[in-house]
Design an enzyme around this catalytic site. Structure first.
Site, mmCIF file in Angstrom:
data_model
loop_
_atom_site.group_PDB
_atom_site.id
_atom_site.type_symbol
_atom_site.label_atom_id
_atom_site.label_comp_id
_atom_site.label_asym_id
_atom_site.label_seq_id
_atom_site.Cartn_x
_atom_site.Cartn_y
_atom_site.Cartn_z
ATOM 1 N N TRP A 198 0.821 -1.209 0.000
ATOM 2 C CA TRP A 198 0.000 0.000 0.000
ATOM 3 C C TRP A 198 0.859 1.265 0.000
ATOM 4 O O TRP A 198 0.330 2.352 0.168
ATOM 5 C CB TRP A 198 -0.930 -0.006 1.211
ATOM 6 C CG TRP A 198 -1.848 -1.189 1.234
ATOM 7 C CD1 TRP A 198 -3.060 -1.303 0.622
ATOM 8 C CD2 TRP A 198 -1.620 -2.434 1.902
ATOM 9 N NE1 TRP A 198 -3.604 -2.537 0.862
ATOM 10 C CE2 TRP A 198 -2.735 -3.258 1.643
ATOM 11 C CE3 TRP A 198 -0.578 -2.954 2.680
ATOM 12 C CZ2 TRP A 198 -2.842 -4.557 2.147
ATOM 13 C CZ3 TRP A 198 -0.686 -4.252 3.177
ATOM 14 C CH2 TRP A 198 -1.799 -5.035 2.914
ATOM 15 N N ASP A 199 2.166 1.120 -0.169
ATOM 16 C CA ASP A 199 3.090 2.260 -0.065
ATOM 17 C C ASP A 199 2.980 2.907 1.315
ATOM 18 O O ASP A 199 3.087 4.112 1.455
ATOM 19 C CB ASP A 199 2.803 3.287 -1.170
ATOM 20 C CG ASP A 199 3.949 4.280 -1.362
ATOM 21 O OD1 ASP A 199 5.071 3.992 -0.904
ATOM 22 O OD2 ASP A 199 3.724 5.342 -1.961
#
Length: 781
Positions: A446-447
């Site tokens: 999801w960064d």
């Protein structure tokens, strides 16, 4: 009437067609219904039938009832539901005949009454319905929540984070809640930097003695007089323009005093900074001349051991951290380019000679300095693009680590990457070896890399104060860890999270969540979609219903978009938190924004000419929002902030907040929207509405022992002073450019100054500038 009828028909047809699509996605039936009614009302009006106007008035009443049912008296939520219908009602009322053909009274008076009652009623009811923001009292007793090494800043601001504990807090109290309204600009220093496409000077200067030091957007290093802002010197590292990365920020510089130097010796005190082309440079703090004894004529090349790469893919944007005479540096590696990206190796250099003292390559731990000739450090490993903090007493440096290259796909990662990404790693600066690691996100796709510099405090517990670090995350969790062992000093839960996506076997069944404090709000619903009219709100509703969304940690998908909330811009970002280690509280500003993303199959990206920076087929600028993630089955289309096609965020306000937190308990003391709508609006227009909306923000908070928090960060370009006990804004000043930076404060000649860099930010779409602005109370005569 003809023109109004045509407009009603067009608007109604759009609502009906899109409303039918929304209904097929199991969304609200309102838009289809009201769209058909508008079409009928428009046709009647087109043929000059007064019934069309009356039918529209009835539809407005229905819309008003539906709007209040969906969103209550939330003023910002009512805007896209009622603004266009209310405008149409005005025209309908004006077109209503005052008298009918037989001479009897028409319905215009009733229409006027409906219009007046609606406007006046909402004007009175909405403000009255807004509940006062709750405020709780601090329960942590005032004290000294620090040791002799992590004492807070006072007369000086010697490091990027303030004192050596990086609390972004100052013991100064000359400026206080009772006199802050008299704050004025004391001086303005302009760096003279010309326009740059990737602007974003996120600088927090440092101050030692009578001098303020900082860096420009092109990473020139400067020194100015702390009392007057007059430039003393500027050093130009002569970085090639092609090395400008998409985020070319220079967040700060570091100061080192050589304990072995003789009085008056050149470079006995020095400023060490990073450059856009991935170098460390050391300059004499007194003269601005390069320190010839550091590396090669003042420079250390961080590309050594990384291999050969195109300009701008590696850069040094954060202030180095100096612990026990060792300069610890990571590097920013451009996101989303390729899986086998430059290494995330973290290295330590002698602060005097620039000699490489250690290298930590998580996949090749036997490499202690440079790899063998012809080899490189491990490719694609998690990097530290943010700022570390060190503990001189323990000899540890705490690294906020990002996720592996190819942020949104995890199947190709090895065990070491899975262990160290998206967490905190404590390195021993004597050996460069990990002492402990604590991971916040398991197998991050999801960064959700750890963006913020941790703060060091002595944390109050039932068994006494414990040396701790406090760090925030993009997903909104605030963590307190024992900095000796990495163990949490509060309760942690394992939350079940969504499964599936393109790599179902990769998704962990649970993720750890902090129960100390978090900024995360309730999950999104269709009713929370926003816009500036019913039409674009409807488009956002369709996007919501078309996407995969099962709450936080929704797995990435390729067959449809997925919603990430909080998005990859937070929660909190690199600005970190401010910890008042005297009064026992934490101030945190954060974003409350989703991202709307989709994995793009490799063949589709190739067909759209989406290639990584080093590919001969690369085009600048790249098409769309896509990140190629070369070497993986999917690229990534990332709509950070989930902005609609007309430039309006799809989630209803607030978009950004600021909150006060009790240090000992993690209890929220207050939580308020941060920023007004004055300088924000669609298509880059300024709405000029001076109402609190809560804006996207980028930058951190400064607190002082007098009970003030100073924050810029927002896209309305104000610097604010806020009461730390209530969250109330006590003073603000309009900046000439975006203040996407963290303020700092110091004292010189008995006068306290507050400094902020107003440089603007391309990603936040705030005005560009080159201003370093100092504020102080009027001098006593």
């Amino acid at each position: 009437m003809v023109v109004f009828g045509i407009v009603l028909i067009i608007a109604g047809a759009i609502l009906a067609v899109l409303g039918f699509k929304l209904l097929r996605l199991h969304g609200s039936p309102y838009y289809l219904t009201i769209g058909l009614v508008w079409v009928i009302a428009g046709l009647l009006t087109l043929f000059r039938r007064g019934a069309g106007l009356y039918l529209y008035a009835i539809s407005f009443i229905a819309t008003l009832i539906w709007s209040l049912w969906e969103s209550g008296l939330n003023g910002w939520a009512l805007v896209p539901r009622l603004d266009l219908p209310l405008l149409f009602l005005i025209f309908a009322v004006l077109l209503m005949p005052a008298r009918r053909a037989n001479g009897e009274k028409g319905y215009r008076p009733y229409g006027i009454a409906l219009l007046v009652v609606t406007v006046v009623g909402l004007g009175i009811a909405v403000p009255m319905a807004q509940k006062p923001y709750p405020v709780a009292a601090v329960t942590t007793k005032p004290g000294n929540y620090f040791d002799d090494v992590t004492a807070p800043a006072s007369q000086d601001w010697p490091t990027y984070g303030g004192g050596y504990g990086a609390q972004r807090f100052s013991a100064l109290s000359q400026i206080n809640p009772s006199n802050v309204s008299g704050l004025q600009r004391a001086w303005v220093y302009r760096t003279g930097e010309p326009h740059m496409a990737n602007y974003g000077n996120e600088l927090t200067p440092i101050k030692i003695g009578d001098t303020v030091y900082g860096c420009t957007i092109r990473h020139k290093v400067f020194a100015v007089d702390a009392a007057t802002g007059k430039q003393k010197w500027m050093f130009d590292p002569k970085t090639p323009p092609e090395s400008s990365a998409p985020n070319s920020a220079c967040r700060g510089v570091s100061y080192y005093a050589n304990p072995q130097a003789q009085p008056g010796q050149a470079c006995s005190t020095r400023i060490i900074a990073g450059t856009m082309d991935a170098k460390l440079v050391a300059v004499d703090a007194q003269t601005g001349q390069a320190c010839e004894d550091f590396g090669s004529h003042g420079f250390v090349d961080l590309m050594q051991g990384l291999g050969k790469w195109p300009p701008s893919i590696v850069s040094e944007t954060s202030a180095p951290t100096i612990v026990r005479g060792v300069v610890v540096a990571g590097q920013q590696v451009m996101d989303g380019q390729l899986r086998s990206a430059p290494s995330g190796v973290v290295r330590g250099y002698d602060a005097v000679t620039g000699q490489l003292r250690f290298a930590w390559d998580m996949e090749q731990p036997d490499i202690t300095t440079l790899p063998a000739a012809g080899n490189t450090y491990s490719l694609g490993t998690p990097n530290m693009w943010s700022t570390a903090v060190g503990d001189e007493k323990l000899g540890l440096v705490y690294l906020p680590m990002a996720s592996s290259a190819g942020d949104y796909y995890s199947s190709t990662r090895n065990d070491e990457e899975r262990k160290y990404d998206s967490g905190i790693t404590a390195l021993d600066v004597a050996t460069g070896k990990p002492r402990w690691v604590y991971q916040f996100v398991k197998n991050d796709v999801w960064d959700y890399d750890t963006p913020a510099q941790p703060s060091l405090v002595d944390f109050p517990t039932d068994k006494g104060n414990v040396p701790a670090l406090i760090v925030t995350t993009k997903q909104g969790d605030l963590w307190v860890l024992d900095r000796r062992t990495g163990q949490p000093l509060h309760q942690v839960e394992e939350q079940k999270v969504p499964q599936g996506g393109v790599e179902p076997a990769e998704r962990a069944p649970v993720q750890k969540r902090s129960l100390y404090s978090r900024t995360q709000k309730p999950d999104l619903t269709e009713k929370m979609m926003w816009g500036i009219s019913p039409i674009d709100q409807l488009v956002c509703r369709i996007q919501y219903r078309s996407a995969s969304y099962q709450g936080i940690f929704t797995a990435p998908t390729a067959d449809k978009p997925w919603i990430e909330y909080p998005g990859n811009n937070g929660g909190s970002d690199w600005g970190s938190v401010s910890v008042d280690v005297h009064n026992g509280l934490i101030i945190e500003n954060y974003n409350d924004l989703p991202s709307y993303s989709k994995l793009v199959p490799r063949a589709v990206d190739d067909a759209m000419n989406v290639f990584w920076l080093g590919d001969p087929r690369y085009k600048n600028p790249p098409p769309g929002r896509n990140r190629p993630q070369a070497g993986l089955p999917y690229g990534q289309d990332v709509n950070t902030g989930w902005v609609s096609n007309i430039g309006v965020i799809c989630k209803q306000p607030p978009f950004g907040m600021i909150k006060g937190i009790d240090l000992a308990t993690g209890k929220t003391l207050w939580d308020r929207p941060l920023g007004t709508a004055e300088r924000n609006g669609p298509w880059g227009l300024h709405s000029m509405l001076p109402f609190q909306i809560g804006l996207p923000n980028n930058g951190g908070v400064l607190t002082t022992t007098s009970g003030l928090a100073f924050v810029g960060a927002t896209t309305d370009d104000y610097l604010r002073a806020i009461d730390v006990h209530t969250g109330k804004t006590l003073w603000k000043d309009q900046l000439p450019a975006g203040g996407q930076a963290t303020p700092m404060t110091y004292e010189v000649n008995g006068r306290q100054f507050v400094i902020i860099m107003a440089g603007g930010h391309h990603g936040m779409m705030t005005p560009e500038g080159d201003y370093v602005i100092a504020y102080a109370l009027p001098e006593q005569k």
